[in-house]
Design a protein around this motif. Structure first.
Motif, short mmCIF file in Angstrom:
data_model
loop_
_atom_site.label_atom_id
_atom_site.label_comp_id
_atom_site.label_asym_id
_atom_site.label_seq_id
_atom_site.Cartn_x
_atom_site.Cartn_y
_atom_site.Cartn_z
N ALA A 51 56.40 23.08 76.66
CA ALA A 51 56.62 24.30 75.88
C ALA A 51 58.08 24.68 75.96
CB ALA A 51 55.75 25.44 76.42
N VAL A 52 58.51 25.50 75.00
CA VAL A 52 59.91 25.93 74.96
C VAL A 52 60.00 27.35 74.41
CG1 VAL A 52 60.26 24.96 72.65
CG2 VAL A 52 62.23 25.34 74.14
N ILE A 53 61.04 28.06 74.85
CA ILE A 53 61.30 29.40 74.34
C ILE A 53 62.81 29.61 74.32
CG2 ILE A 53 61.23 30.56 76.58
CD1 ILE A 53 59.61 32.81 75.17
N GLY A 54 63.25 30.41 73.34
CA GLY A 54 64.67 30.71 73.31
C GLY A 54 65.21 30.76 71.89
N ASP A 55 66.14 31.65 71.66
CA ASP A 55 66.79 31.77 70.36
C ASP A 55 65.78 32.00 69.24
OD1 ASP A 55 68.81 29.72 68.15
OD2 ASP A 55 68.98 31.85 68.61
N GLY A 56 64.81 32.82 69.52
CA GLY A 56 63.84 33.17 68.50
C GLY A 56 62.68 32.23 68.31
N ILE A 57 62.63 31.17 69.08
CA ILE A 57 61.50 30.25 68.97
C ILE A 57 60.66 30.32 70.23
CG2 ILE A 57 62.81 28.68 67.51
CD1 ILE A 57 62.75 26.75 70.02
N SER A 58 59.40 29.96 70.06
CA SER A 58 58.49 29.98 71.20
C SER A 58 57.28 29.16 70.80
CB SER A 58 58.08 31.42 71.53
OG SER A 58 57.03 31.46 72.47
N TYR A 59 57.08 28.02 71.43
CA TYR A 59 55.89 27.26 71.08
C TYR A 59 55.53 26.27 72.17
CZ TYR A 59 59.36 23.83 69.34
OH TYR A 59 60.43 22.97 69.21
N VAL A 60 54.26 25.90 72.14
CA VAL A 60 53.71 24.88 73.04
C VAL A 60 53.69 23.57 72.27
CG1 VAL A 60 51.65 24.15 74.31
CG2 VAL A 60 52.34 26.55 74.31
N ILE A 61 54.07 22.53 72.96
CA ILE A 61 54.19 21.21 72.34
C ILE A 61 52.92 20.42 72.60
CG2 ILE A 61 55.51 19.05 72.38
CD1 ILE A 61 57.88 20.88 73.43
N GLY A 62 52.37 19.84 71.54
CA GLY A 62 51.23 18.97 71.72
C GLY A 62 49.91 19.69 71.66
N SER A 63 48.89 19.07 72.23
CA SER A 63 47.51 19.52 72.07
C SER A 63 47.12 20.64 73.03
CB SER A 63 46.56 18.34 72.27
OG SER A 63 46.74 17.80 73.57
N ASP A 64 48.02 21.09 73.87
CA ASP A 64 47.68 22.14 74.82
C ASP A 64 47.87 23.54 74.27
OD1 ASP A 64 49.22 19.98 77.17
OD2 ASP A 64 47.07 20.31 76.95
N GLU A 65 48.20 23.65 72.99
CA GLU A 65 48.53 24.94 72.41
C GLU A 65 47.43 25.98 72.60
OE1 GLU A 65 49.60 24.66 68.37
OE2 GLU A 65 50.19 26.74 68.17
N GLY A 66 46.21 25.60 72.57
CA GLY A 66 45.12 26.55 72.70
C GLY A 66 44.90 27.04 74.11
N ARG A 67 45.45 26.34 75.09
CA ARG A 67 45.22 26.71 76.49
C ARG A 67 46.49 27.21 77.17
NH1 ARG A 67 44.01 22.78 79.97
NH2 ARG A 67 45.08 21.17 78.77
#
Length: 125
Positions: A51-67
């Motif tokens: 996962a990554v956060i910063g400069d207005g972005i925030s997201y989980v990478i791959g199939s773990d997004e729901g958890r």
């Protein structure tokens, strides 16, 4: 003392939750993209971005997004990785990492500017 310091790892049973924390007394997170990698057991295992956060972005990478979810405190000094419904296959060493703010994630390992020392997460069935 490391520039990135993780905490919050531990042992949990499957279905449990953990929140990892990453902070730095030196780095200004507002000038970086900060995220999490994990390295599964095995001497040749590579680190994979989570996962990554910063400069207005925030997201989980791959199939773990729901958890999994990533967040930052209001002062911008701590980055959290919230992990829910953990599975034994989530067992890994989790690393906080930081890149330049322009870096596209997931980055190459060579593009990581700073690494934390890692924190172990063990999920038992």
């Amino acid at each position: 003392q490391g520039q990135l310091v993780e905490s919050g790892g531990g042992s949990v049973q499957a279905g449990g939750s953990l929140t990892l924390s990453c902070e730095s007394s030196i780095l200004d997170f507002s000038t970086l993209r900060v995220g999490w990698f994990r390295q599964f057991p095995g001497k040749d295992a590579e680190r994979r971005a989570v996962a990554v956060i910063g400069d207005g972005i925030s997201y989980v990478i791959g199939s773990d997004e729901g958890r999994f979810a990533i967040s930052q405190d209001n002062l911008g000094k701590r980055i959290y990785l919230h992990m829910n419904n953990l599975k034994p296959e989530d067992t890994a060493t989790y690393y906080c990492a930081a890149t330049s703010i322009e870096e596209t994630w997931p980055p190459k390992s060579t593009d990581i500017r700073y690494w934390g020392q890692g924190t172990q997460v063990t999920v038992s069935s």
